[in-house]
Design a protein around this motif. Structure first.
Motif, PDB file in Angstrom:
ATOM      1  N   GLN A 366       0.836  -1.205   0.000  1.00  0.00           N
ATOM      2  CA  GLN A 366       0.000   0.000   0.000  1.00  0.00           C
ATOM      3  C   GLN A 366       0.861   1.242   0.000  1.00  0.00           C
ATOM      4  N   ALA A 367       0.659   2.112  -0.947  1.00  0.00           N
ATOM      5  CA  ALA A 367       1.342   3.402  -0.949  1.00  0.00           C
ATOM      6  C   ALA A 367       0.602   4.365  -0.040  1.00  0.00           C
ATOM      7  N   VAL A 368       1.322   5.338   0.469  1.00  0.00           N
ATOM      8  CA  VAL A 368       0.737   6.376   1.304  1.00  0.00           C
ATOM      9  C   VAL A 368       0.694   7.670   0.493  1.00  0.00           C
ATOM     10  N   THR A 369      -0.405   8.376   0.566  1.00  0.00           N
ATOM     11  CA  THR A 369      -0.545   9.633  -0.165  1.00  0.00           C
ATOM     12  C   THR A 369      -0.365  10.801   0.798  1.00  0.00           C
ATOM     13  N   PRO A 370       0.795  11.464   0.782  1.00  0.00           N
ATOM     14  CA  PRO A 370       0.988  12.631   1.659  1.00  0.00           C
ATOM     15  C   PRO A 370       0.044  13.755   1.254  1.00  0.00           C
TER      16      PRO A 370
END
Length: 473
Positions: A366-370
């Protein structure tokens, strides 16, 4: 002590010399409001002009001071007044600190043979925290003392004004012309002796009498606007956004994902990690995305939950349990999740340390969206520690033209958790997301935490029985 007769004193008046303005009213008003409440503050505002007129007519220059001291402190617990002096007043002192006088005093303080003294007409209790923190721990404060009775102030002074100090001590004075000049410029933030990261209190503006009167007259309309704006949050996102703009609420967004990118996403939802400005951060993000999101919070007042137009999920402060809750929201429900890793709001251009829990939850799949967030208003802060936190959103929306900026940044890959990165890798990801957001906003990244904020402002770590409802905001 043996060679004290060889020491000289460098003394400066606080009001009108170190501070650009000589007015004491703003500081007494802040004490009355934050420690005593709005009714006491309104009483001080109403009676202040009368005290000034009577003082001038009777040639009693101390009458306004005595009146403000009584109206702002009589009957208040010493602990409450001390908390305001420590957490609220320094912000306003610093914004009015004269650069030339500060630099002169700093130069004088470099000599070990010279003792620095600040003389103030304010009660010593109100000025000393600021002086010790931002002028120097060894600087002496000469001010009058407040009388105490059973832990509460009587509103009277136990000692006379120390104005005569400047005439009787051996000293060199820092003389500043009262006329406007470059010497009247305020000290820039970059020259503060220590950074101002945390402060409390509801007022954004410096509370001079006319400004306070204008704010007081605004409150009825502000309440109507606040309720209207809260109700607009329950409308479909497009309509709510347009109508909010019609009331003066400015919302700007950048980096919004396209609908195509959303449709190609996996069953897992998007994990947004944003810095924390007010309780409304997830609501505004949902509005600009034009789709529902879920906000996770450690604790929230019942009123804040009731007025929230998005779904909120409470965490438990047990790391393993909280991680499972967040994974369930992302995977099982497939919804978008908003987390504020700072754990509390920060008003100044600094980012607190990001908790790595969100990076552990994301794992290696899972990527994190800043998400970079900025918000503000001209009259009232939308956050508090010692005040009524359930009114945070109400106060923010009472501003004539509150504003929000949301910038959704490029996703950051996470290779932790299942990838074997462990806690160290999670911290690295969290620090990386913090830096990305800090660079975007121009904010300085720090290692300070929620506990540091609450210990400084409230004297506890933010998780005891009294403060638990406040810990996540």
């Amino acid at each position: 002590m043996a060679d004290s007769h060889r020491c000289s004193s460098v003394a400066a008046e606080l009001e009108g010399t170190l501070l650009i303005s000589g007015s004491l009213f703003p500081y007494f008003l802040l004490v009355a409001l934050e420690a005593g409440g709005p009714l006491r503050a309104a009483t001080l505002l109403a009676l202040y002009p009368l005290a000034v007129l009577l003082g001038a007519a009777a040639a009693a220059a101390d009458l306004p001071l005595l009146a403000m001291t009584f109206l702002s402190t009589a009957g208040l617990p010493a602990s409450d007044v001390s908390a305001v002096a420590r957490a609220t007043l320094p912000k306003f002192f610093l914004s009015d600190l004269r650069a030339s006088a500060f630099r002169s005093m700093a130069t004088a303080g470099e000599s070990e043979s010279e003792r620095l003294v600040v003389v103030t007409r304010l009660p010593r209790l109100l000025a000393e925290p600021f002086v010790k923190e931002y002028l120097g721990p060894d600087v002496l404060v000469a001010g009058s003392e407040l009388r105490l009775l059973a832990g509460r102030f009587t509103g009277t002074l136990a000692s006379p004004s120390p104005a005569s100090f400047l005439q009787v001590c051996k000293q060199r004075r820092l003389v500043v012309s009262p006329s406007p000049s470059p010497a009247s410029a305020a000290l820039p933030r970059s020259e503060y002796r220590r950074p101002l990261v945390f402060h409390d209190g509801r007022l954004v503006f410096r509370p001079e009498p006319l400004a306070c009167l204008a704010a007081l007259l605004w409150v009825p309309l502000g309440v109507v606007l606040s309720v209207t704006r809260l109700l607009l949050g329950f409308l479909p996102h497009g309509a709510g956004l347009l109508l909010a703009a019609a009331t003066g609420f400015r919302i700007r967004a950048a980096g919004l994902p396209s609908s195509a990118s959303r449709s190609t996403a996996a069953r897992r939802g998007t994990l947004f990690a944003c810095n924390h400005q007010t309780l409304m951060d997830p609501v505004i993000l949902s509005t600009v995305l034009r789709r529902p999101v879920t906000a996770v919070t450690y604790s929230l007042s019942g009123f804040s939950e009731a007025i929230a137009p998005i779904r909120t999920v409470r965490l438990t402060r047990d790391r393993r349990t909280d991680a499972e809750i967040m994974r369930r929201e992302l995977v099982a429900r497939g919804g978008d999740l908003v987390v504020c890793p700072e754990g509390t709001t920060c008003r100044e251009p600094y980012l607190l340390r990001f908790s790595p829990l969100f990076a552990e939850v994301a794992g290696d799949q899972q990527a994190v969206t800043p998400t970079a967030v900025r918000a503000g208003g001209a009259l009232f802060h939308g956050s508090t520690v010692r005040g009524y936190k359930w009114l945070d959103s109400v106060f923010f929306l009472m501003n004539p033209a509150p504003w929000y900026e949301i910038r959704i940044l490029k996703p950051v890959a996470t290779a932790v958790g299942g990838g074997g990165g462990g806690a160290a890798a999670s911290r690295e990801v969290a620090n990386g997301v913090q830096r990305v957001i800090g660079d975007e906003l121009g904010f300085e990244c720090t290692g300070l935490t929620r506990k540091d904020k609450y210990r400084m402002i409230a004297g506890h770590d933010g998780v005891d029985a009294r403060s638990a409802p406040a810990a996540a905001s």
